[in-house]
Design a protein around this motif. Sequence first.
Motif, mmCIF file in Angstrom:
data_model
loop_
_atom_site.group_PDB
_atom_site.id
_atom_site.type_symbol
_atom_site.label_atom_id
_atom_site.label_comp_id
_atom_site.label_asym_id
_atom_site.label_seq_id
_atom_site.Cartn_x
_atom_site.Cartn_y
_atom_site.Cartn_z
ATOM 1 N N LEU A 121 5.038 22.948 -10.329
ATOM 2 C CA LEU A 121 5.892 21.783 -10.565
ATOM 3 C C LEU A 121 5.169 20.554 -10.017
ATOM 4 O O LEU A 121 5.144 20.331 -8.809
ATOM 5 C CB LEU A 121 7.246 21.954 -9.861
ATOM 6 C CG LEU A 121 7.985 23.276 -10.120
ATOM 7 C CD1 LEU A 121 9.244 23.360 -9.273
ATOM 8 C CD2 LEU A 121 8.328 23.421 -11.607
ATOM 9 N N ASN A 122 4.545 19.797 -10.911
ATOM 10 C CA ASN A 122 3.752 18.655 -10.440
ATOM 11 C C ASN A 122 4.479 17.324 -10.608
ATOM 12 O O ASN A 122 3.990 16.293 -10.152
ATOM 13 C CB ASN A 122 2.396 18.610 -11.149
ATOM 14 C CG ASN A 122 2.518 18.281 -12.620
ATOM 15 O OD1 ASN A 122 3.504 18.641 -13.271
ATOM 16 N ND2 ASN A 122 1.516 17.604 -13.161
ATOM 17 N N ILE A 123 5.644 17.347 -11.279
ATOM 18 C CA ILE A 123 6.440 16.130 -11.450
ATOM 19 C C ILE A 123 7.899 16.459 -11.130
ATOM 20 O O ILE A 123 8.442 17.409 -11.704
ATOM 21 C CB ILE A 123 6.339 15.578 -12.888
ATOM 22 C CG1 ILE A 123 4.884 15.255 -13.254
ATOM 23 C CG2 ILE A 123 7.217 14.366 -13.084
ATOM 24 C CD1 ILE A 123 4.700 14.841 -14.707
ATOM 25 N N PRO A 124 8.562 15.744 -10.235
ATOM 26 C CA PRO A 124 8.074 14.585 -9.466
ATOM 27 C C PRO A 124 7.453 14.986 -8.129
ATOM 28 O O PRO A 124 7.069 14.123 -7.353
ATOM 29 C CB PRO A 124 9.363 13.786 -9.243
ATOM 30 C CG PRO A 124 10.413 14.834 -9.121
ATOM 31 C CD PRO A 124 10.000 15.936 -10.053
ATOM 32 N N PHE A 125 7.386 16.289 -7.844
ATOM 33 C CA PHE A 125 6.891 16.732 -6.545
ATOM 34 C C PHE A 125 5.672 17.630 -6.738
ATOM 35 O O PHE A 125 5.242 17.884 -7.862
ATOM 36 C CB PHE A 125 7.983 17.492 -5.788
ATOM 37 C CG PHE A 125 9.295 16.760 -5.708
ATOM 38 C CD1 PHE A 125 9.433 15.640 -4.904
ATOM 39 C CD2 PHE A 125 10.386 17.176 -6.444
ATOM 40 C CE1 PHE A 125 10.632 14.960 -4.821
ATOM 41 C CE2 PHE A 125 11.594 16.503 -6.380
ATOM 42 C CZ PHE A 125 11.720 15.393 -5.569
ATOM 43 N N GLY A 428 13.507 23.199 -11.063
ATOM 44 C CA GLY A 428 13.483 22.203 -10.000
ATOM 45 C C GLY A 428 12.496 21.092 -10.218
ATOM 46 O O GLY A 428 12.292 20.251 -9.331
ATOM 47 N N GLY A 429 11.887 21.042 -11.380
ATOM 48 C CA GLY A 429 10.929 19.997 -11.697
ATOM 49 C C GLY A 429 10.246 20.299 -13.013
ATOM 50 O O GLY A 429 10.510 21.322 -13.654
ATOM 51 N N PHE A 430 9.357 19.402 -13.450
ATOM 52 C CA PHE A 430 8.614 19.604 -14.679
ATOM 53 C C PHE A 430 7.430 20.547 -14.411
ATOM 54 O O PHE A 430 6.747 20.439 -13.403
ATOM 55 C CB PHE A 430 8.110 18.287 -15.227
ATOM 56 C CG PHE A 430 9.219 17.364 -15.683
ATOM 57 C CD1 PHE A 430 10.482 17.858 -15.990
ATOM 58 C CD2 PHE A 430 8.995 16.006 -15.800
ATOM 59 C CE1 PHE A 430 11.499 17.026 -16.395
ATOM 60 C CE2 PHE A 430 10.011 15.152 -16.211
ATOM 61 C CZ PHE A 430 11.260 15.658 -16.512
#
Length: 437
Positions: A121-125, A428-430
């Motif tokens: 998950l690099n976006i947003p974290f 939990g994220g992209f």
Amino acid sequence: MLNPIVQQLLFLEKDNKSQNYSLLWALLGNQNFSVELNRSWAGIRRGGSVQLQGQLFAYGQATDSTFLWSSSDPTVASVDASGLVQGIGNGKVSITATTSDGRASSQSLITVYSGYVYTTLNIPFSEVGHLTMNETDGLLSANPKITLPGTDPNGIVTDPAGRFLYTGDFTSGTISQFLINPISGALTANSVPTIAAGANARNLVVTPDGRYLYLASEGTQAIRAYSINGDGTLSFISSTPTNIGHSQVQISRDGNFVFYLRNTVTELVSYRINQTDGTLSLAGISPSFTNDGSGHVSTHPNGNFLYLGSYPSISVFNFDRITGNMGLVESVLHSKTINGSAIHPNGLFYYTVDMNDFSISLYQVNPITGRLTFVNTITGFSASSIRFIIIEPGGRYAYVADNGGDLKQFSINQTTGELTYLGGLSPGGFQWNLLFL
């Protein structure tokens, strides 16, 4: 090396004709006996089981026989006298059925899995998502995610036994190192949380024996090799220049070769893995093909074919598992920008993901010739940035990472290979990439 019977037949001894005739009949007899199993492959959850059954054929006719069953690795899967296979630990194992007289045998390749999906998950974290698959319907449920010690994770991989997890961290130029809880699948940072990975670390692969890891270091235009220590930490071995910065790296099914695009991005190269020290040496160069820079490689389960998803065509190569050489089988025009691809465990279906066309395409595979036949393309993901696809080892479900939306879930028709969309789920994220353990 020749079969001992064949060798003696080729170099006949003049004073031993009766023995030679006996050898000839033995060879012919063995060639007319074969064993067929009800499953040539299977995926079973750890703790689960599958029943294998064998049938002996003599001169083409079904014949009664008893079998001796054995496992190539009882720590992964055991097998009893009836052919019942029990999943013990993560990994791949060959189950062999041999006739009681030893005349014929056959193997089934079993993959034991935990039922977990991990995704970067690099976006947003900068995190790793952890999900659990429902065995009945294939739907995923999200577990607590973990923050990386590195930043901007792209690639993700585990060792075959499912003890360690690694991510290629693009912005920080590191590999983040995790331990996997064998009961819950939860991640914790290893004692040494990161190791240097050159500029713009991307995707990673691990050898089937769990000894070596290879990383595509895009910014330094190299493949970096690491040894995997007993505690899961990595030790840097060497860096092999590639003269091109690329995100994709792949490994052969037998773990003897690594694949990467050449500096013109219009040729695929194979590097032989030195099994003693993990270093790489150039082995083979494919015939050239047209390409705009993409190039995701999938390997056929039989190890004989490579599928390179590039633009505007898919290039299919036969692969010599001894020399590392590649020959062009065919080039299939598709005019899509393939970012990820996968081959079904049965070796009959090939899937490609186009992140610009927002589509997933399906091809039938001829496992004898390697050739492809287009089946269909599914669309409807226009608000997304779909990237990579994985298939669970039982071949029933597929999951696609989406760098602009929810993770995509599909069921797979076992006869046609067609995908049915089951809906999306946020981990939990992209997501950039994902794997199934």
